[in-house]
Scaffold this motif. Structure first.
Motif, PDB file in Angstrom:
ATOM      1  N   SER A 197     -18.686  -0.180   3.834  1.00 12.91           N
ATOM      2  CA  SER A 197     -18.383  -1.449   3.301  1.00 12.91           C
ATOM      3  C   SER A 197     -17.634  -1.318   2.027  1.00 12.91           C
ATOM      4  CB  SER A 197     -20.007  -2.049   3.170  1.00 12.91           C
ATOM      5  OG  SER A 197     -20.341  -1.824   2.013  1.00 12.91           O
ATOM      6  N   ASN A 198     -17.442  -2.523   1.199  1.00 14.75           N
ATOM      7  CA  ASN A 198     -16.665  -2.681   0.035  1.00 14.75           C
ATOM      8  C   ASN A 198     -17.855  -2.372  -1.120  1.00 14.75           C
ATOM      9  OD1 ASN A 198     -13.698  -2.557   0.662  1.00 14.75           O
ATOM     10  ND2 ASN A 198     -14.084  -4.743   1.409  1.00 14.75           N
ATOM     11  N   THR A 199     -18.873  -2.305  -0.920  1.00  8.95           N
ATOM     12  CA  THR A 199     -19.868  -2.291  -2.016  1.00  8.95           C
ATOM     13  C   THR A 199     -20.911  -1.196  -1.702  1.00  8.95           C
ATOM     14  OG1 THR A 199     -21.255  -4.032  -0.636  1.00  8.95           O
ATOM     15  CG2 THR A 199     -19.860  -4.846  -2.505  1.00  8.95           C
ATOM     16  N   ILE A 200     -21.295  -1.071  -0.340  1.00 10.28           N
ATOM     17  CA  ILE A 200     -22.547  -0.124  -0.210  1.00 10.28           C
ATOM     18  C   ILE A 200     -21.953   1.216   0.692  1.00 10.28           C
ATOM     19  CG2 ILE A 200     -24.674   0.208   1.066  1.00 10.28           C
ATOM     20  CD1 ILE A 200     -25.554  -2.516   0.326  1.00 10.28           C
ATOM     21  N   MET A 239     -27.992  -2.906  -5.475  1.00  5.74           N
ATOM     22  CA  MET A 239     -28.731  -3.049  -3.848  1.00  5.74           C
ATOM     23  C   MET A 239     -29.939  -3.201  -3.702  1.00  5.74           C
ATOM     24  SD  MET A 239     -26.881   0.717  -2.812  1.00  5.74           S
ATOM     25  CE  MET A 239     -27.602   1.545  -4.140  1.00  5.74           C
ATOM     26  N   SER A 240     -30.423  -3.790  -2.715  1.00  7.00           N
ATOM     27  CA  SER A 240     -31.806  -4.108  -2.335  1.00  7.00           C
ATOM     28  C   SER A 240     -32.180  -3.775  -0.907  1.00  7.00           C
ATOM     29  CB  SER A 240     -31.821  -5.738  -2.221  1.00  7.00           C
ATOM     30  OG  SER A 240     -33.219  -6.166  -2.045  1.00  7.00           O
ATOM     31  N   ALA A 281     -23.156 -12.011   1.464  1.00 10.74           N
ATOM     32  CA  ALA A 281     -23.616 -10.740   0.988  1.00 10.74           C
ATOM     33  C   ALA A 281     -23.425  -9.587   2.519  1.00 10.74           C
ATOM     34  CB  ALA A 281     -24.986 -10.694   0.818  1.00 10.74           C
ATOM     35  N   THR A 282     -23.032  -8.455   1.986  1.00 13.51           N
ATOM     36  CA  THR A 282     -23.026  -7.396   3.116  1.00 13.51           C
ATOM     37  C   THR A 282     -24.457  -6.929   3.571  1.00 13.51           C
ATOM     38  OG1 THR A 282     -20.917  -6.617   2.291  1.00 13.51           O
ATOM     39  CG2 THR A 282     -22.214  -5.145   3.521  1.00 13.51           C
ATOM     40  N   THR A 310     -28.583  -4.332   1.361  1.00 10.55           N
ATOM     41  CA  THR A 310     -27.656  -5.262   1.084  1.00 10.55           C
ATOM     42  C   THR A 310     -27.264  -5.247  -0.362  1.00 10.55           C
ATOM     43  OG1 THR A 310     -27.356  -7.767   0.972  1.00 10.55           O
ATOM     44  CG2 THR A 310     -29.833  -7.153   0.806  1.00 10.55           C
ATOM     45  N   ASP A 311     -26.120  -5.901  -0.773  1.00 14.06           N
ATOM     46  CA  ASP A 311     -25.526  -6.032  -1.872  1.00 14.06           C
ATOM     47  C   ASP A 311     -25.779  -7.485  -2.577  1.00 14.06           C
ATOM     48  OD1 ASP A 311     -23.971  -7.806  -0.600  1.00 14.06           O
ATOM     49  OD2 ASP A 311     -22.145  -6.704  -1.028  1.00 14.06           O
TER      50      ASP A 311
END
Ligand code: FE2
Ligand code: FE2
Length: 361
Positions: A89-92, A274-275, A293-294, A343-344
């Motif tokens: 993904s673009n975040t995680i 991140m959660s 959110a992703t 998730t971000d």
């Protein structure tokens, strides 16, 4: 830091490269060179454990960690979103790392936050973080807060595998920032604390005198309380999940869930970026919803299917899948399943950007 180009030093066999290419997996030393770009249109996708396992076994056979050049000393198969991507993904970022018996993934530290979720672990497989050896038992989750020294030491007689999760793409791709990275002068950092020390600081009982927050180094003082080095044992997490299922109502979208709380605050998120939740699904299909959110999932146990728009992601034990932003999705377990949900969302919530709804029809 200038790195030698890893592809000039490393040659995967044609067979190994073929397995990776076929299943949208890339070795970490390759994607590391490729950070700094965003995936234009991330797609829902699934990586089956059988394919990941073939890939990590093949890489392990080709490349001892000791032969990896400085700065690339991690043997990881990285799921990439579309074959051109550099992460899921673009975040995680997630990757599956292996360390063979007797090997050490040498000590280093960096500005990205990381954690390990043990897939195939052992009491004598240890991730060493901030001076303490944390045993990696199956399904344990161990935090590696940013700028903490960490090395992975396999003193067992079996290859260990785990999931690495980092906020690298958020930082390097989406924010287009540079990673700060440093190798330790020693392969193994000195073990300066006894096992359980960090739990004595942040577990159920706390130091009653002055807290030792100064123990957590960090060049970047954030507005949130730093996440300490910490191990969440799986036995306690599953027991609490069962308690929820026996007494509480499930969330319509996520089932019975238990957040990994930041031990310093007692609250979500575990990291500002991140959660993480353990999610027990055992009451049929969840209700569809969508959000910006992703979500990345790792299947801890069970089987089922997650529908994302018109795609059906059929999952089983140890598969990894991603629900990109804005995809309408719901889970449909086959009986009972437990997922690790990542998730971000905290990033979006920090700026009041988070949005979520159920489809109208
Ligand atoms: Fe690292
Ligand atoms: Fe969701």
């Amino acid at each position: 830091m200038a790195h030698e180009k890893p592809e000039e030093l490393l040659r995967l066999s044609d067979d190994t490269q073929g397995i990776l290419d076929e299943h949208d997996l890339r070795p970490l030393w390759e994607v590391q060179e490729d950070f700094g770009t965003v995936i234009d249109d991330p797609e829902p996708g699934i990586w089956k454990w059988a394919d990941i396992e073939r890939a990590i076994d093949a890489i392990e056979a080709d490349v001892p960690i000791a032969e990896l050049p400085p700065g690339f000393q991690r043997r990881v198969a990285v799921p990439v979103n579309t074959s051109l991507g550099n992460a899921i993904s673009n975040t995680i970022y997630v990757g599956v790392q292996t360390v063979s018996p007797g090997e050490t993934a040498p000590a280093h530290r960096h500005s990205a936050n990381a954690l390990r979720f043990t897939i195939d672990g052992h009491e004598e497989m240890k991730t060493v973080v901030a001076g303490e050896e944390f045993p990696m038992r199956d399904n344990d989750l161990v935090t590696t807060p940013q700028w903490e020294w960490h090395d992975h030491v396999n003193d067992s007689d079996e290859t260990a595998a785990w999931l690495d999760v980092l906020d690298l793409p958020l930082f390097l791709d989406s924010f287009n920032k540079q990673q700060v990275f440093e190798n330790h002068e020693l392969e193994r950092q000195p073990v300066t604390k006894t096992q359980g020390y960090w739990d004595s600081q942040y577990g159920r009982g706390r130091p009653a005198d002055e807290r030792s927050n100064g123990e957590i180094p960090g060049p970047f003082e954030g507005i949130r309380e730093a996440t300490p080095p910490y191990r969440f044992g799986w036995n306690e997490m599953t027991e609490s999940l069962r308690q929820r299922a026996a007494n509480d109502e499930p969330d319509p979208h996520d089932g019975y869930s238990l957040a990994y709380a930041n031990p310093a605050t007692g609250k979500e998120p575990l990291f500002p970026t991140m959660s993480f939740r353990a999610q027990l699904l055992n009451e049929g299909p969840t209700d569809p919803h969508f959000h910006n959110a992703t979500e990345v999932y790792f299947v801890i146990e069970g089987e089922g299917v997650t529908h994302v728009d018109d795609k059906a992601l059929e999952w089983g034990k140890w598969d990894i899948f991603v629900v990109p932003p804005d995809g309408t999705h719901h889970h449909d377990p086959d009986g009972e399943a437990i997922l690790l949900g990542m998730t971000d969302r905290p990033v979006l919530e920090a700026f009041n950007f988070y949005a979520e709804a159920e489809p109208s029809s």
